[in-house]
Write a protein that holds these residues in place. Structure first.
Motif, PDB file in Angstrom:
ATOM      1  N   PHE A  29       0.846  -1.198   0.000  1.00  0.00           N
ATOM      2  CA  PHE A  29       0.000   0.000   0.000  1.00  0.00           C
ATOM      3  C   PHE A  29       0.888   1.257   0.000  1.00  0.00           C
ATOM      4  N   HIS A  30       1.936   1.245   0.827  1.00  0.00           N
ATOM      5  CA  HIS A  30       2.836   2.401   0.884  1.00  0.00           C
ATOM      6  C   HIS A  30       3.614   2.576  -0.427  1.00  0.00           C
ATOM      7  N   LEU A  31       3.958   1.434  -1.059  1.00  0.00           N
ATOM      8  CA  LEU A  31       4.643   1.538  -2.352  1.00  0.00           C
ATOM      9  C   LEU A  31       3.711   2.194  -3.372  1.00  0.00           C
ATOM     10  N   GLY A  32       2.440   1.792  -3.363  1.00  0.00           N
ATOM     11  CA  GLY A  32       1.461   2.402  -4.261  1.00  0.00           C
ATOM     12  C   GLY A  32       1.340   3.903  -4.017  1.00  0.00           C
ATOM     13  N   ILE A  33       1.323   4.295  -2.750  1.00  0.00           N
ATOM     14  CA  ILE A  33       1.228   5.718  -2.412  1.00  0.00           C
ATOM     15  C   ILE A  33       2.459   6.461  -2.938  1.00  0.00           C
ATOM     16  N   LEU A  34       3.635   5.847  -2.756  1.00  0.00           N
ATOM     17  CA  LEU A  34       4.856   6.495  -3.237  1.00  0.00           C
ATOM     18  C   LEU A  34       4.813   6.674  -4.753  1.00  0.00           C
ATOM     19  N   LEU A  35       4.434   5.618  -5.466  1.00  0.00           N
ATOM     20  CA  LEU A  35       4.474   5.668  -6.929  1.00  0.00           C
ATOM     21  C   LEU A  35       3.418   6.611  -7.505  1.00  0.00           C
ATOM     22  N   VAL A  36       2.271   6.702  -6.847  1.00  0.00           N
ATOM     23  CA  VAL A  36       1.182   7.516  -7.406  1.00  0.00           C
ATOM     24  C   VAL A  36       1.121   8.897  -6.769  1.00  0.00           C
ATOM     25  N   ILE A  37       1.126   8.945  -5.439  1.00  0.00           N
ATOM     26  CA  ILE A  37       0.960  10.247  -4.767  1.00  0.00           C
ATOM     27  C   ILE A  37       2.300  10.827  -4.328  1.00  0.00           C
ATOM     28  N   ASN A  38       3.368  10.065  -4.496  1.00  0.00           N
ATOM     29  CA  ASN A  38       4.731  10.552  -4.232  1.00  0.00           C
ATOM     30  C   ASN A  38       4.980  10.944  -2.781  1.00  0.00           C
ATOM     31  N   ILE A  39       4.412  10.187  -1.864  1.00  0.00           N
ATOM     32  CA  ILE A  39       4.706  10.405  -0.446  1.00  0.00           C
ATOM     33  C   ILE A  39       5.360   9.135   0.087  1.00  0.00           C
ATOM     34  N   ALA A  40       6.533   9.305   0.723  1.00  0.00           N
ATOM     35  CA  ALA A  40       7.258   8.142   1.250  1.00  0.00           C
ATOM     36  C   ALA A  40       6.992   8.008   2.748  1.00  0.00           C
TER      37      ALA A  40
END
Lengths: 147, 291
Positions: free
Chosen positions: B191-202
């Motif tokens: 889920f966090h990887l998806g957030i990073l790739l799409v919304i760019n938050i790590a």
């Protein structure tokens, strides 16, 4: 002591959530970023958002141009220019920092920074952005004459 | 209160973590902190009007702390992480640095806020709204964002809304079983990887919290038994903390940003591997030959 602290944190969670909804998210507290609310509606197929537009003597600049040392936090700067359109309260040290940052970015001595808040709409079907209502505008004197 | 503490203790004892796992967690956690030290000293240059602390102890301050104080805070954090790495004053330092076991409950607060603010409304796509706002307002336009901005599959965005709320509210239900909690955390890394790739938050520090539930000793070499004089430990911890602080000053904020990005990828890789192994075991256990 540590188990007691953890237990208090757990037991008080409903109170923390209630407090956050009524007042503001406390710190420290058991909170992940909420991302609450939604700005997208299927009825008009648009997403509405608010932007702050910065220009110096008519030339468009980005918030990151004012905080050169840390691009990643440039968005914080938008909070420096309140939406109410009140006169900007910028202390001397910040003014000097902004002035030198803009000088480095544009290469010329800056005169006046103009700040404009406005609504924008992103149209899902066309991918285009349209300007909406201007919410506030005001100016900050960056010239050397400023005290 | 005593009953609550007893229940928390009992739940902790259900797990199969060993001291070696905790030792590795200590090393991984403190190394993660040292590699992602946050530059906070620059905050002192913000205008006084920006000082608007949330309800809490920071309200006792009348303004943002001075540059020297914030710089001191950065150095102290680095030194504390150094002490933790060398196993000195770990109990005190751990309390000072983090209370990482509150992961599931903090997700509940986020999920509840989403649930209450219309994320499950079929006429809105909250994830898409936040994504587009971040893309244009906060310049979160890296990784897959330029491709996703043209993705207008309403049902897909709605599924993203429901999955997000479901994951955040459901995580707490898995706490009753260490196995289920670990599986849920593994899904959360993706889920966090998806957030990073799409919304760019790590959300890299979340992963350091999840790391508390991984049996590190099962994949890493046996914990080494390095015995040094305590005084030498202090010297090494101070040198490491000060060294990392100086390194971050030299490298600039992009270094810790890159490390945090790598942590999200690494966490997702570990999570995916864990899920694959568990799935493989479940399939093997369910096959006729194994029955």
């Amino acid at each position: 002591v540590l188990p007691a602290v953890l237990a208090v944190l757990v037991v008080s969670l409903p109170a923390q959530v209630k407090f956050a909804s009524l007042v503001a998210e406390p710190y420290p507290g058991l909170f992940q970023p909420a991302f609450n609310g939604t700005s997208q509606r299927n009825s008009d197929r648009t997403v509405k958002f608010t932007t702050v537009e910065l220009t110096v003597d008519g030339r468009r600049i980005e918030p990151s141009d004012l905080i050169l040392e840390d691009d990643d936090r440039a968005e914080v700067l938008t909070t420096a220019f309140p939406l109410d359109g009140d006169e900007a309260q910028v202390d001397d040290a910040t003014l000097r920092s902004m002035r030198s940052a803009v000088l480095r970015r544009l290469g010329t001595d800056p005169g006046e920074l103009s700040v404009r808040w406005e609504h924008r709409r992103f149209h899902l079907d066309t991918g285009k952005i349209t300007r909406g209502k201007t919410l506030a505008t005001y100016r900050v004197d960056l010239s050397g004459d400023n005290p | 209160m005593t009953a609550t503490i007893s229940r928390i203790d009992a739940w902790c004892r259900q797990g199969d973590l060993r001291l070696e796992d905790i030792a590795w967690l200590r090393v991984i956690y403190s190394a993660g902190l040292l590699l992602t030290l946050q530059p906070v000293a620059a905050l002192s240059s913000r205008p006084v009007d920006q000082f608007d602390p949330p309800p809490g102890p920071i309200m006792l301050l009348s303004a943002l702390p001075s540059h020297a104080m914030l710089e001191g805070l950065e150095i102290i954090t680095a030194l504390l992480a150094g002490l933790l790495l060398f196993g000195l004053h770990t109990r005190t330092v751990s309390i000072l640095l983090a209370l990482a076991l509150m992961i599931a409950l903090s997700f509940v607060t986020a999920g509840w806020a989403k649930f209450r603010s219309g994320w499950l409304d079929l006429d809105t796509h909250a994830v898409q709204g936040h994504f587009i706002r971040g893309f244009f307002v906060q310049s979160r336009d890296g990784w897959l964002a330029p491709e996703v901005i043209d993705l207008h599959l309403g049902r897909l965005w709605e599924v993203a809304d429901w999955l997000t709320v479901g994951l955040e509210l459901g995580l707490v239900l898995t706490v009753v079983s260490w196995r289920w909690f670990r599986l849920a955390l593994a899904v959360t890394t993706l889920f966090h990887l998806g957030i990073l790739l799409v919304i760019n938050i790590a959300f890299s520090w979340n992963l350091l919290g999840y790391a508390a539930f991984y049996r590190w000793a099962s994949v890493l070499p046996p914990a080494f038994d390095l015995r040094i004089r305590r005084s030498l430990g202090y010297v090494l911890a101070a040198a490491l903390g000060a060294g990392m602080y100086a390194f971050h000053e030299w490298a600039g904020p992009s270094f810790q940003h890159d490390v945090r990005t790598c942590m999200v990828f690494l966490g997702a890789a570990l999570g995916a591997t864990y899920l694959a192994v568990q799935l493989g075991r479940a399939v093997t256990a369910g096959s006729p030959a194994e029955r």
